[in-house]
Motif scaffolding. Sequence first.
Motif, PDB file in Angstrom:
ATOM      1  N   ALA A  57       0.830  -1.206   0.000  1.00 30.93           N
ATOM      2  CA  ALA A  57       0.000   0.000   0.000  1.00 30.93           C
ATOM      3  C   ALA A  57       0.863   1.254   0.000  1.00 30.93           C
ATOM      4  CB  ALA A  57      -0.930  -0.011   1.203  1.00 30.93           C
ATOM      5  N   ASN A  58       1.897   1.270   0.833  1.00 35.84           N
ATOM      6  CA  ASN A  58       2.771   2.439   0.913  1.00 35.84           C
ATOM      7  C   ASN A  58       3.649   2.584  -0.319  1.00 35.84           C
ATOM      8  OD1 ASN A  58       2.469   3.764   3.718  1.00 35.84           O
ATOM      9  ND2 ASN A  58       2.571   1.592   4.205  1.00 35.84           N
ATOM     10  N   TYR A  59       4.110   1.460  -0.860  1.00 35.62           N
ATOM     11  CA  TYR A  59       4.925   1.526  -2.070  1.00 35.62           C
ATOM     12  C   TYR A  59       4.102   2.024  -3.256  1.00 35.62           C
ATOM     13  CZ  TYR A  59       7.961   0.311  -5.930  1.00 35.62           C
ATOM     14  OH  TYR A  59       8.743   0.377  -7.060  1.00 35.62           O
ATOM     15  N   ASN A  60       2.884   1.495  -3.401  1.00 32.48           N
ATOM     16  CA  ASN A  60       2.009   1.933  -4.493  1.00 32.48           C
ATOM     17  C   ASN A  60       1.712   3.419  -4.383  1.00 32.48           C
ATOM     18  OD1 ASN A  60       1.899  -0.672  -5.508  1.00 32.48           O
ATOM     19  ND2 ASN A  60      -0.026  -1.181  -4.503  1.00 32.48           N
ATOM     20  N   TYR A  61       1.472   3.880  -3.168  1.00 28.48           N
ATOM     21  CA  TYR A  61       1.210   5.305  -2.968  1.00 28.48           C
ATOM     22  C   TYR A  61       2.421   6.132  -3.377  1.00 28.48           C
ATOM     23  CZ  TYR A  61       0.391   9.792  -0.762  1.00 28.48           C
ATOM     24  OH  TYR A  61       0.245  11.145  -0.545  1.00 28.48           O
ATOM     25  N   PHE A  65       2.500   8.765  -6.371  1.00 26.46           N
ATOM     26  CA  PHE A  65       2.750  10.170  -6.027  1.00 26.46           C
ATOM     27  C   PHE A  65       3.829  10.779  -6.908  1.00 26.46           C
ATOM     28  CE2 PHE A  65       5.227  13.351  -3.728  1.00 26.46           C
ATOM     29  CZ  PHE A  65       4.242  14.278  -3.418  1.00 26.46           C
ATOM     30  N   ILE A  66       4.965  10.103  -7.015  1.00 24.04           N
ATOM     31  CA  ILE A  66       6.097  10.706  -7.739  1.00 24.04           C
ATOM     32  C   ILE A  66       5.880  10.711  -9.254  1.00 24.04           C
ATOM     33  CG2 ILE A  66       7.728  10.088  -5.933  1.00 24.04           C
ATOM     34  CD1 ILE A  66       8.742   7.826  -7.705  1.00 24.04           C
ATOM     35  N   THR A  67       4.979   9.877  -9.757  1.00 22.37           N
ATOM     36  CA  THR A  67       4.736   9.834 -11.205  1.00 22.37           C
ATOM     37  C   THR A  67       3.493  10.611 -11.616  1.00 22.37           C
ATOM     38  OG1 THR A  67       3.535   7.729 -10.987  1.00 22.37           O
ATOM     39  CG2 THR A  67       5.892   7.616 -11.493  1.00 22.37           C
ATOM     40  N   SER A  68       2.783  11.180 -10.632  1.00 20.73           N
ATOM     41  CA  SER A  68       1.575  11.952 -10.940  1.00 20.73           C
ATOM     42  C   SER A  68       1.915  13.431 -11.085  1.00 20.73           C
ATOM     43  CB  SER A  68       0.530  11.756  -9.840  1.00 20.73           C
ATOM     44  OG  SER A  68      -0.543  12.649 -10.003  1.00 20.73           O
TER      45      SER A  68
END
Length: 211
Positions: A57-61, A65-68
Amino acid sequence: MNKLKLLSKTLLVVNFTLFFIILSVKLTVNNKQLYYFDINYLNIPNESGFNVTDIKANYNYLINFITSRQNIEFNMPTLPSSSEGKIHFYEVKNIFIKMDYLFYISIFISSIGVYYSLKFKDFSLFKYLSGLLLFMPILLLTFFSINFNTTFTIFHRLFFRNDYWIFDIDKDPVIRMLPQYFFLHCAMSITIFMIFFSLVSIVIYKNGSEF
């Protein structure tokens, strides 16, 4: 070959190289399966003390985040973050935004290179591109094999003007789920993609006349 034509071809080779480097980075970063593999391979749950569900969950977030491009506040699902840690991830996000701009520009210039090659049946730039794309991974792999820790540190000092990337494990526990060997695997993935694109380029060079 006159100087103008040589300069144009050189710039196209550099542009194609930039395009494939960024593409390799984007393919690696967005390949979440690589990290999912490392969760077990690097024994991240035991090393970090987090369960698999929270880790994913934290990795996906983090990746989202960094690619949005959206300007959103950084708050990880189940982990706290220091102000310095948040600044670092905003800086990483800004690098990816700038990289996206370069990517789109390189796509446009690359289309000119493809048009030129097809129109004049001159695919020699792909020969030079193949050599450059092959040389760079070999150079990187050489640095990695000598001392990855030093290479990792130099990379961060080149791209960041502060030391916020040196996380305090108590204030930014996210670093527990991001072992250095994972970043090594990411670097290896990028080099593999570049070698693949080098092979594609040499195939285009040798078979371009058939297009």
